[in-house]
Design a protein around this motif. Sequence first.
Motif, PDB file in Angstrom:
ATOM      1  N   GLN A 173      34.038  53.031  35.874  1.00  0.00           N
ATOM      2  CA  GLN A 173      33.868  53.323  34.451  1.00  0.00           C
ATOM      3  C   GLN A 173      34.003  52.060  33.609  1.00  0.00           C
ATOM      4  O   GLN A 173      33.245  51.836  32.659  1.00  0.00           O
ATOM      5  N   ASP A 174      34.950  51.214  33.972  1.00  0.00           N
ATOM      6  CA  ASP A 174      35.119  49.941  33.276  1.00  0.00           C
ATOM      7  C   ASP A 174      33.855  49.097  33.396  1.00  0.00           C
ATOM      8  O   ASP A 174      33.384  48.501  32.415  1.00  0.00           O
ATOM      9  N   LEU A 175      33.279  49.068  34.599  1.00  0.00           N
ATOM     10  CA  LEU A 175      32.032  48.332  34.821  1.00  0.00           C
ATOM     11  C   LEU A 175      30.908  48.918  33.973  1.00  0.00           C
ATOM     12  O   LEU A 175      30.154  48.173  33.328  1.00  0.00           O
ATOM     13  N   VAL A 196      21.735  38.110  32.256  1.00  0.00           N
ATOM     14  CA  VAL A 196      21.855  38.617  33.628  1.00  0.00           C
ATOM     15  C   VAL A 196      23.303  39.045  33.891  1.00  0.00           C
ATOM     16  O   VAL A 196      24.242  38.291  33.623  1.00  0.00           O
ATOM     17  N   PHE A 197      23.454  40.261  34.457  1.00  0.00           N
ATOM     18  CA  PHE A 197      24.776  40.778  34.810  1.00  0.00           C
ATOM     19  C   PHE A 197      24.777  41.029  36.321  1.00  0.00           C
ATOM     20  O   PHE A 197      24.002  41.840  36.831  1.00  0.00           O
ATOM     21  N   PHE A 198      25.655  40.315  37.055  1.00  0.00           N
ATOM     22  CA  PHE A 198      25.730  40.433  38.512  1.00  0.00           C
ATOM     23  C   PHE A 198      26.859  41.389  38.900  1.00  0.00           C
ATOM     24  O   PHE A 198      28.012  41.215  38.483  1.00  0.00           O
ATOM     25  N   ILE A 199      26.521  42.395  39.705  1.00  0.00           N
ATOM     26  CA  ILE A 199      27.516  43.336  40.233  1.00  0.00           C
ATOM     27  C   ILE A 199      27.618  43.115  41.733  1.00  0.00           C
ATOM     28  O   ILE A 199      26.641  43.302  42.468  1.00  0.00           O
ATOM     29  N   ALA A 200      28.779  42.693  42.198  1.00  0.00           N
ATOM     30  CA  ALA A 200      28.993  42.446  43.629  1.00  0.00           C
ATOM     31  C   ALA A 200      29.870  43.556  44.204  1.00  0.00           C
ATOM     32  O   ALA A 200      30.729  44.112  43.523  1.00  0.00           O
ATOM     33  N   GLY A 204      29.666  50.750  50.567  1.00  0.00           N
ATOM     34  CA  GLY A 204      30.603  51.849  50.340  1.00  0.00           C
ATOM     35  C   GLY A 204      31.456  51.730  49.101  1.00  0.00           C
ATOM     36  O   GLY A 204      32.343  52.556  48.875  1.00  0.00           O
ATOM     37  N   THR A 205      31.202  50.726  48.246  1.00  0.00           N
ATOM     38  CA  THR A 205      32.013  50.561  47.033  1.00  0.00           C
ATOM     39  C   THR A 205      31.410  51.279  45.820  1.00  0.00           C
ATOM     40  O   THR A 205      31.907  51.124  44.710  1.00  0.00           O
ATOM     41  N   GLY A 206      30.362  52.055  46.033  1.00  0.00           N
ATOM     42  CA  GLY A 206      29.826  52.887  44.951  1.00  0.00           C
ATOM     43  C   GLY A 206      28.903  52.169  43.991  1.00  0.00           C
ATOM     44  O   GLY A 206      28.814  52.552  42.821  1.00  0.00           O
ATOM     45  N   HIS A 353      33.098  42.459  40.183  1.00  0.00           N
ATOM     46  CA  HIS A 353      33.240  42.730  41.615  1.00  0.00           C
ATOM     47  C   HIS A 353      33.882  44.102  41.826  1.00  0.00           C
ATOM     48  O   HIS A 353      35.006  44.347  41.394  1.00  0.00           O
ATOM     49  N   LEU A 354      33.139  45.007  42.482  1.00  0.00           N
ATOM     50  CA  LEU A 354      33.695  46.303  42.880  1.00  0.00           C
ATOM     51  C   LEU A 354      34.419  46.108  44.208  1.00  0.00           C
ATOM     52  O   LEU A 354      33.878  45.509  45.141  1.00  0.00           O
ATOM     53  N   THR A 355      35.628  46.622  44.308  1.00  0.00           N
ATOM     54  CA  THR A 355      36.442  46.348  45.492  1.00  0.00           C
ATOM     55  C   THR A 355      36.898  47.587  46.244  1.00  0.00           C
ATOM     56  O   THR A 355      37.264  47.505  47.415  1.00  0.00           O
ATOM     57  N   THR A 356      36.878  48.757  45.604  1.00  0.00           N
ATOM     58  CA  THR A 356      37.437  49.956  46.226  1.00  0.00           C
ATOM     59  C   THR A 356      36.423  50.605  47.163  1.00  0.00           C
ATOM     60  O   THR A 356      35.281  50.851  46.782  1.00  0.00           O
TER      61      THR A 356
END
Length: 572
Positions: A173-175, A196-200, A204-206, A353-356
């Motif tokens: 949600q924050d992202l 440009v917005f990079f999402i790493a 399996g991190t959604g 960076h998504l980590t979960t």
Amino acid sequence: MRYEDDSIQVQLKEYEFSEETIDKLKDPFETNYPILYILYNTDKKKMPEAYIGQSRRFNKRMEEHLKSNKKSKMKKVIMLGHETLNVSAALNIETNLISCFIADEKYTVENRSQIKGSESHNYYEKKYYDECLFPKIWNRLKDEKIVTHSVEFLRNKDTFKLSPFRGLSPEQQDLKEKVIDFCKRGVTDADNNSHVFFIAGEAGTGKSVVLSSIFKTIQDLAENKASTNFNMNNNYLLVNHNEMLKTYKKIAESLPNLRKKDFMKPTSFINDVDKGKIEQADIVLVDESHLLLSTKDKYNNFEFENQLEEIIKRSKVTIVVFDEKQVLKLKSHWDVDKLMEIKNKFPIYEEYHLTTQFRMKAAPEIVHWVDSFVNRKILSFPRIKKREKLQTEKRFGDEDFDFRFFSSAEDMRLEIAAKNQKYGLSRIVSTFDYTHKKDGEDYLVEEGTFSAPWNRTDYKKSWAEEEATINEVGSIYTVQGFDLNYVGVILGPSIGYDPEKDEVTIDIDKYKDSEAFKNREGIDNIEKAKEQIIMNSINVLLKRGINGLYIYASNDKLREKLMTIQKENNNE
């Protein structure tokens, strides 16, 4: 405790949706609890429409809907009540209802996605509401012929898993909020700079779930263009993956403000802009961008040097989802330096960076074992620290993640077939090692007494959703980006084991993905890059299972090593 009383029935009432009816309905169930409701019509000339909601002040909410041009045209209202409903549960069930309605494919779902309305949080007895009350509510709707398919069937569909209305974690949600704010700034940049917005995030991190939610919200906000400056007709979601493209387009069939033409392959987007078929885009979201080409490819009609760079040039704002551990071809080869070059060319950028880990419901020890294997290290069989399960976990059968090695591919097939019979969406997949033997048009995976067709891709639905594929073997190209309940992975002849070094080995010559290894310039150590692609493919396959992972190794030494560490664990 009332949660344990399964005799409490779901209350359902249905009325004509009109001012005369609503005036009489201040509290239909006389409980003063939240009420779930469904507005719908059954116009036979087109796909029926539905709107799902919840409210603590039911009659006031209905008065608001009657003033809405769209919702006032609904013919019926269904009210759902239960003695255990609270605000948190009602919000949770509302989002599940919306996602199931989308997957059921009976209605056009008229709900709009909000910027801050999609976060899911834990609350008391959430497991009860997810696993007991929600199925009861859905079954009641099914009994009344309002919906068609079972909860179990729908939860296994890709359109449910990628629904824009799936509850997001606080991190997701924050992202989402950051990305939408970034888009608002970018489309109003008077200097017309590229943003440009990079999402790493690893497998399996959604990543795709949050991207689906972001795109739906952007398109819904664009309905009121004056408030955001978003243009619904000039935003796109790109994915260089045929199976995922099918799913996104199927979701678009059930939702307003999403159209099939909004979802494209990257090369088609670039070429359509250049041919003047579409304008320069405002906002482009790129899912699975690690599959983008990083060199020319005449076969795919790509005449430039880098797909990501060309996409950025043709849009005001580009949202990029990336995982370097899922690069599967040399022509899509990416590394930190190449990404840095892109960032230097387009300096207005942000990163997140998504980590979960959301896919694998596995203990950290198992995830660590898998990560180590992908880095060529074979650890001892993971020892899981036992914990006392909550009452709801015991009651609703919350099973431990099933992690096993097999000495026989046929035995693994039988176990996967049993899991598929019980839970659905369980399949066998393998590394890209089986192109040497054909049966008619099919390649075969043959390991001992096991034999099955491999890597079929000519289905209208995604591979795993086809019932017939329980008798097949999938590949990285049929399952990348998707979930399975249980996955059986055959590690083919290219994956071995060196007892002296105690590490996983790679035999490049036995890996048969010719497209993956087509030579290209600009890679310093080509052999190392090829080995990394093979390990990336293993990483993709091993992280498909939600509830279980089974492994069979074709190589004798590797199979013996895996069976030994499993036996040692069982003997302790």
